[in-house]
Design an enzyme around this catalytic site. Sequence first.
Site, PDB file in Angstrom:
ATOM      1  N   CYS A  70       0.804  -1.232   0.000  1.00 20.23           N
ATOM      2  CA  CYS A  70       0.000   0.000   0.000  1.00 20.23           C
ATOM      3  C   CYS A  70       0.836   1.279   0.000  1.00 20.23           C
ATOM      4  O   CYS A  70       0.285   2.369  -0.148  1.00 20.23           O
ATOM      5  CB  CYS A  70      -0.953   0.000   1.201  1.00 20.23           C
ATOM      6  N   HIS A  71       2.130   1.179   0.134  1.00 19.38           N
ATOM      7  CA  HIS A  71       3.000   2.367   0.227  1.00 19.38           C
ATOM      8  C   HIS A  71       4.205   2.150  -0.666  1.00 19.38           C
ATOM      9  O   HIS A  71       5.241   1.663  -0.190  1.00 19.38           O
ATOM     10  CB  HIS A  71       3.425   2.570   1.680  1.00 19.38           C
ATOM     11  N   PHE A  72       4.186   2.381  -1.836  1.00 22.61           N
ATOM     12  CA  PHE A  72       3.151   2.902  -2.723  1.00 22.61           C
ATOM     13  C   PHE A  72       2.879   1.859  -3.797  1.00 22.61           C
ATOM     14  O   PHE A  72       3.777   1.102  -4.144  1.00 22.61           O
ATOM     15  CB  PHE A  72       3.634   4.193  -3.385  1.00 22.61           C
TER      16      PHE A  72
END
EC number: 4.2.1.59
Length: 172
Positions: A70-72
Amino acid sequence: MVDKRESYTKEDLLASGRGELFGAKGPQLPAPSMLMMDRVVKMTETGGNFDKGYVEAELDINPELWFFGCHFIGDPVMPGCLGLDAMWQLVGFYLGWLGGEGKGRALGVGEVKFTGQVLPSAKKVTYRIHFKRIVNRRLVMGLADGEVLVDGRVIYTANDLKVGLFQDTSAF
């Protein structure tokens, strides 16, 4: 009485998160996924840059760690704030190791520098905490400098990491 070993396994760290390592009144580490280390490889009451205590811990890196998804998206990197939080976690863990009681809370940091990143291709993150001062009065507090290394290279530094142990956090 705290079992003051020089090293702790992942299961020991998980026991800390359940309140089993330092007793019911001792500080706890967070549970997974916020627990940012797999083992503590060294803890001493002397040593470190200021000869007032030292902690070294490690996190094994693999591409499946939750934050890479999720990052990124398309540019996975471990959030720098997680490395900073790991250093605060270790300051609080050390205070419990010394026999301090209370709930650990990060109180601040003087300066943080990021000069690198943790990518999914990395193998290991190492945290080094050098204690400058321990206050053991009504408030138990640790003051330390820290470093985060990825595969042996320093990528973050933090000066004046502060963590306190509180008997009551309702007014915090």
